[in-house]
Scaffold this active site. Structure first.
Site, PDB file in Angstrom:
ATOM      1  N   ASP A 217       0.841  -1.190  -0.106  1.00 53.95           N
ATOM      2  CA  ASP A 217       0.173   0.114   0.081  1.00 53.95           C
ATOM      3  C   ASP A 217       0.965   1.314   0.044  1.00 53.95           C
ATOM      4  OD1 ASP A 217      -2.471   1.340   0.166  1.00 53.95           O
ATOM      5  OD2 ASP A 217      -2.677   1.328   2.087  1.00 53.95           O
TER       6      ASP A 217
ATOM      7  N   HIS B 151       0.479   5.895  -0.255  1.00 50.47           N
ATOM      8  CA  HIS B 151      -0.215   7.186  -0.622  1.00 50.47           C
ATOM      9  C   HIS B 151       0.854   8.319  -1.124  1.00 50.47           C
ATOM     10  CE1 HIS B 151      -2.738   4.602   2.046  1.00 50.47           C
ATOM     11  NE2 HIS B 151      -3.838   5.102   1.220  1.00 50.47           N
TER      12      HIS B 151
ATOM     13  N   LYS C  78     -11.392   5.418  -9.202  1.00 53.30           N
ATOM     14  CA  LYS C  78     -10.365   4.376  -9.073  1.00 53.30           C
ATOM     15  C   LYS C  78     -10.098   3.795 -10.509  1.00 53.30           C
ATOM     16  CE  LYS C  78     -11.523   0.727  -6.748  1.00 53.30           C
ATOM     17  NZ  LYS C  78     -11.679  -0.413  -5.761  1.00 53.30           N
TER      18      LYS C  78
END
Length: 575
Positions: free
Chosen positions: A387, A389, A469
């Site tokens: 993951d 960001h 997305k």
């Protein structure tokens, strides 16, 4: 309005009278298409051929060549199965069918006795007799009173209960073929003759509306295709899928152990950890090249964090919560990394000079998945993601998305994952942020997909509540579609957390935020990859790369010496 304009996929416009049905459009295009038509697609949504058009629209006719055509065939075969059951068991009540017809269909029935294998054989035989009747499907819009009278006359009490679920003012439709009628939105094929082959798979017990205190029902699963050849190929794929099932292969290879003591939480064995760690190392080694730095955020947060992010309201039931030691303190177990990363961004003064900030994290996440949805390691309650960001200036977003596509291509090439298709999931009914901002973000994602050389499919309304997305969809060797990599432009969290950076003009600005994962959930990816490869991993990823087999006891010492040299060279070996 005297007429409407219908735009076809090739850009051609048809001028037609108001009320022209979808089938009427197909007939206007040509008799061959009209004969092959199964349904149509308007704004990404499947619609029935008998639907009248009342305004200008873009329309695409769906045939058996379209994967959605198979869904329509199976939905229609579902009705044929219910018809067959009613003919053989006249006292049976018909409950609801299945919403997902991508691979199979189902119906639940209230009957006196559980269905036996012999019953399924009789029902399938009756279905084939119904297909031979070539009965047309008819769509009828009815009032609530008409529907109530119809199903009450048929003794379908369960259907009356389902009818009550339809909101006031919503259109109510029933579909008929031959003597059978059911409450349904459709779409359905033109006639039963377009259902080429059917196969009933199994039956099981269930409860009405899932309530154990309610009536016990019998569920029958089946599948259908446009031809017997397609059905045979599908059944062959199903058998191959059973042979490749990650739960079976994972146990045989000694990768992990699944236990009812820890539902949705796999035990990794040494070989499984070797595979897991090698995947993490592979992705981690790419981080310097693509500008990522790792962080680690806590496993427990006060609920205030999730109230700020919006997850407390939108995702509460999917998280684990408990009371803290302080009075009134509520703690949530981390289910996603993004709120923690946003909080971390806001703990210091940021400048445009340090953007983009790309933070990655591999720590464990926990989600309260319902027990009925758990599946091996592909649907679990504890997992980790590759993951990350990204916080950047708005004008840097296109470059960051392009960087994501480059990294994804490198990862998938190394893993031998081919044939990726890209889609953009758009704004759902319930969302955070300004619709205008969503429109801009969706267009930016579509443009990025096309810039990367992909044809962009649209998944209407399938985005998360906070962000549109991009989804990288992969078909494995069995032809099954899986979503792997994703990237999202967040429309809500930077504002909800009040994130700011000092811009080039010396003023404070809100950063753009991207969520991205290449493999997604590591557990889910490993399960998918096991089934894709059948457990035959690339050498670099194999949990055991070399096996030494002494042919007698006197060779054991030599084998151990070789093993030591292999281990010293960094190879995973065993004697």
């Amino acid at each position: 309005m005297s007429g409407i304009s219908v735009r076809l996929p090739d850009g051609k416009l048809l001028e037609l009278p108001v009320g022209t049905t979808v089938l009427g459009v197909a007939e206007k295009i040509g008799p061959g298409l009209a004969k092959a038509a199964l349904a149509a697609r308007i704004d990404g949504q499947l619609v029935d051929l008998r639907k009248p058009l009342v305004s200008d629209t873009a329309l695409e006719i769906v045939t058996a060549k379209d994967p959605a055509g198979g869904e329509v065939i199976r939905h229609s075969a579902e009705h044929v199965m219910a018809d067959a059951v009613k003919r053989l068991f006249p006292k049976a009540q018909v409950d609801a069918g299945r919403s997902d017809h991508s691979e199979k269909f189902q119906y639940d029935f209230l009957v006196e006795n559980a269905f036996t294998p012999e019953d399924l054989a009789k029902i399938e035989q009756e279905m084939n007799a119904i297909l031979a009747e070539k009965a047309a499907f008819e769509r009828q819009v009815v009032t609530r009173a008409e529907a109530e009278a119809l199903f009450r006359s048929l003794g379908e009490d369960l259907k009356l209960s389902r009818l009550a679920d339809i909101p006031d003012g919503a259109e109510i439709t029933v579909f008929r073929h031959g003597p059978f009628v059911d409450l349904c939105r459709g779409p359905h094929v033109q006639s039963t003759s377009q259902i080429g082959a059917v196969k009933l798979l199994e039956s099981s017990g269930t409860y009405f509306r899932g309530d154990e205190n309610g009536p016990k029902l019998q569920r029958i699963y089946g599948t259908a295709f446009a031809s017997k050849k397609e059905l045979a190929e599908h059944l062959e794929r199903v058998e191959e899928a059973k042979r490749r099932d990650h739960r079976r292969v994972g146990a045989e290879l000694g990768l992990f152990h699944l236990d009812s003591l820890a539902p949705g939480s796999p035990f990794y064995l040494p070989k499984g950890m070797a595979l897991y760690n090698e995947l993490v190392r592979f992705v981690r080694d790419l981080y310097p090249k693509y500008g990522y730095r790792e962080v680690m955020t806590p496993q427990l947060f006060r609920s205030d964090l999730f109230k700020t992010s919006g997850h407390y309201e939108k995702f509460y039931e999917d998280m684990y919560w408990f009371a803290g030691s302080d009075e009134g303190e509520e703690l949530g177990v981390k289910a996603m990394n993004c709120p923690g990363h946003c909080h971390l961004f806001g703990t210091a003064k940021r400048s445009y000079r340090e953007l983009p900030i790309r933070w990655a994290e591999f720590t464990r996440l926990h989600r309260n998945e319902r027990s009925g949805t758990l599946n091996g390691i592909t649907r679990v309650r504890t997992f980790a993601q590759d993951d990350a960001h990204i916080y950047c200036e708005p004008e840097q977003v296109p470059d960051e998305i392009d960087r994501f596509f480059r990294m994804t291509a490198e990862v998938y090439q190394k893993l031998g994952v081919e044939g990726i298709e890209m889609a953009v999931s758009t704004r759902p009914e319930k969302f955070l942020g300004d619709p205008a901002d969503w429109d801009v973000a969706e267009k930016a994602l579509i443009s990025a997909v096309e810039r990367a050389g992909f044809q962009c499919r649209i998944k209407p309304g399938e985005a998360a509540f906070y962000a549109p997305k991009v989804e990288a969809d992969f078909r494995d060797v069995l032809g099954r579609a899986w979503t792997l990599a994703t990237i999202q432009i967040d429309m809500a969290m930077p504002g909800r957390f009040g994130l700011r950076y000092v811009g080039r003009d010396g003023e404070l600005h809100q950063p753009a935020m991207l969520h991205r994962a290449v493999l997604g959930s590591l557990e889910r990816f490993i399960g998918i990859y096991i089934e894709h490869t059948g457990g035959d991993f690339p050498f670099w990823l194999s949990p055991i790369q070399v096996v030494l087999l002494p042919i007698s006891d006197r060779h054991a010492e030599g084998a151990r010496a070789i093993h030591a040299k292999l281990a010293a060279a960094g190879l995973r070996a065993e004697v």
